[in-house]
Design an enzyme around this catalytic site. Structure first.
Site, mmCIF file in Angstrom:
data_model
loop_
_atom_site.group_PDB
_atom_site.id
_atom_site.type_symbol
_atom_site.label_atom_id
_atom_site.label_comp_id
_atom_site.label_asym_id
_atom_site.label_seq_id
_atom_site.Cartn_x
_atom_site.Cartn_y
_atom_site.Cartn_z
ATOM 1 N N ASP A 147 38.899 62.186 20.257
ATOM 2 C CA ASP A 147 39.902 61.462 19.482
ATOM 3 C C ASP A 147 39.222 60.428 18.581
ATOM 4 O O ASP A 147 38.555 59.515 19.050
ATOM 5 C CB ASP A 147 40.846 60.781 20.487
ATOM 6 C CG ASP A 147 42.085 60.196 19.837
ATOM 7 O OD1 ASP A 147 42.176 60.195 18.600
ATOM 8 O OD2 ASP A 147 42.962 59.723 20.590
ATOM 9 N N ASP A 215 51.001 61.059 16.629
ATOM 10 C CA ASP A 215 51.526 61.312 17.978
ATOM 11 C C ASP A 215 52.995 61.731 18.001
ATOM 12 O O ASP A 215 53.817 61.225 17.235
ATOM 13 C CB ASP A 215 51.374 60.054 18.838
ATOM 14 C CG ASP A 215 49.922 59.773 19.168
ATOM 15 O OD1 ASP A 215 49.026 60.378 18.536
ATOM 16 O OD2 ASP A 215 49.679 58.937 20.058
HETATM 17 C C1 GAL Z 1 45.909 58.677 20.392
HETATM 18 C C2 GAL Z 1 46.137 60.160 20.601
HETATM 19 C C3 GAL Z 1 47.005 60.334 21.812
HETATM 20 C C4 GAL Z 1 46.314 59.717 23.004
HETATM 21 C C5 GAL Z 1 45.941 58.265 22.744
HETATM 22 C C6 GAL Z 1 45.073 57.675 23.840
HETATM 23 O O1 GAL Z 1 45.125 58.479 19.284
HETATM 24 O O2 GAL Z 1 46.723 60.718 19.453
HETATM 25 O O3 GAL Z 1 47.277 61.701 22.018
HETATM 26 O O4 GAL Z 1 45.163 60.466 23.297
HETATM 27 O O5 GAL Z 1 45.242 58.138 21.526
HETATM 28 O O6 GAL Z 1 44.625 56.386 23.574
#
Ligand code: GAL
Length: 391
Positions: A147, A215
């Protein structure tokens, strides 16, 4: 001369076949499993993951195809003096957890960032890519969600758009190379919210799947915005390489059953990864029924690996079609209007879909053969779907 030709051939085979083979080795169909984030977020721990693994088995989800048990952000602890990452106090023994998950016939996934910090502010892999890949492999990890998070801030400081894009590609390539070097098949899941049309370069950096958006949330509006927003991306999906419109919200409580059936149907039409995001240890029979519907899963997992797309739309009524390996087509009729507007009458003419004469039609959610038809007219509930398999 013959020797040289042999060398060239060997190199060509390596260059052309190896990446493809490793991509197909994992994620030949869209990955299925569970991820901790949507329901547990930072409350994930060893016990939660074990309970999810147990529930995947007892609910029948594993046997329906859900095999990855994915720990999302907040498992990360400190690095030791040699730079190796350790899990934090919530995960006392990652190797033992992997052994437990594997003993159930499941696979374990983990999460990191190419930046120094993850999105929740934990330790990322920046500058430690090889070490982290080695650690994951030693633990027995089978899936990595990578990520972007804090890498964005670094890249934004270091130049313009072209440098940003290149820096991102390089970062993903670097981790992919590190994963390959471990010799362990590990699904590589890219998460950078669809920036710079990731679908166009996801395979090039070794991605088996890539998030196409920000998200998801557990409400119809956001789910629909993301799901219906995937129109036009079908050509970028193929075995080993999938568009990822984010994890499922089915069973989290924010949507009605019709809306969750829309969510599940749309993700199946999209050949999307099916990663349940709910508390598997507390599921209603209806949630289990939605998540484990074999005919819906078969549409998602169809071995032709063709993503479906929007076929027709008139205002809030949309028809989406996915071609399937046996020559059938999955046809989803969606009514996007809100509840106050009530159900919509929708019509589909199978000739328009390329069928000549009458086609055999099955209503998937009702598990009912409708007979041989040239067209079909049906009432579709508000925010709901009628999913057909047509041959
Ligand atoms: C976001 C991601 C989510 C989750 C989250 C955790 O950037 O899109 O799916 O992984 O971070 O911090």
């Amino acid at each position: 001369m013959r020797f040289r030709f042999g060398c060239v051939l060997f190199l060509l085979v390596c260059l052309l076949n190896l990446p493809a083979a490793s991509a197909q080795q994992v994620a030949a169909t869209p990955p299925m499993g569970w991820n901790s984030w949507n329901h547990f977020a930072e409350k994930v721990n060893d016990a939660v993951v074990r309970a999810a693994a147990d529930a995947l088995v007892s609910s029948g989800m594993r046997d329906a195809g859900y095999v990855y048990v994915n720990i999302d952000d907040t498992w990360e602890g400190k690095r030791d003096e040699k730079g190796f990452i350790h899990s934090n106090e919530k995960f006392p023994d990652m190797k033992a957890l992997a052994d437990y998950v594997h003993s159930k016939g499941l696979k374990l996934g983990i999460y990191s960032s190419p930046g120094p910090k993850t999105c929740a502010g934990f330790e990322g892999s920046y500058g430690h890519e090889e070490q982290d890949a080695q650690t994951y492999a030693a633990w027995g990890i089978d899936y990595l969600k990578y990520d972007m998070c804090s890498l964005g801030e670094i890249l934004a400081k270091n130049g313009g758009k072209a440098e940003f894009r290149q820096g991102m590609l390089d970062a993903y390539k670097k981790m992919h190379a590190a994963l390959l070097k471990t010799g362990r098949p590990i699904v590589f899941s890219l998460c950078q919210y669809g920036l710079y049309k990731v679908w166009q370069w996801g395979p090039e950096v070794g991605g088996n799947l890539w998030r196409t958006t920000g998200d998801i949330n557990d409400n119809y509006a956001r789910m629909a915005e993301i799901g219906f927003g995937q129109a036009g991306l079908a050509k970028y999906a193929a075995p080993g390489h999938w568009n990822d419109p984010d994890m499922l919200e089915v069973g989290n409580g924010g949507m009605k059953p019709d809306e969750y059936r829309t969510h599940m149907s749309l993700w199946a039409i999209l050949a999307a990864p099916l990663l349940a995001g709910n508390d598997l240890s507390k599921m209603t029979p209806e949630t289990v029924a939605i998540l484990t519907n074999r005919e819906v899963i078969a549409i998602d997992q169809d071995k032709a690996g063709k993503q479906g797309d929007r076929f027709w739309a008139e205002g809030p009524d949309e028809i989406w079609v996915k071609p399937l390996a046996d020559g059938s087509k999955a046809v989803a009729l969606f009514n996007r209007l809100d509840e106050w507007a009530g159900p919509a009458m929708m019509k589909v003419n199978f000739r328009d879909l390329g069928f000549t004469g009458a086609a055999k039609v099955r209503d998937v959610w009702n598990a009912k053969d409708l007979g041989s038809l040239e067209k079909y007219e049906v009432e579709v509930p508000a925010h709901g779907v009628v999913l057909l398999r047509v041959k």
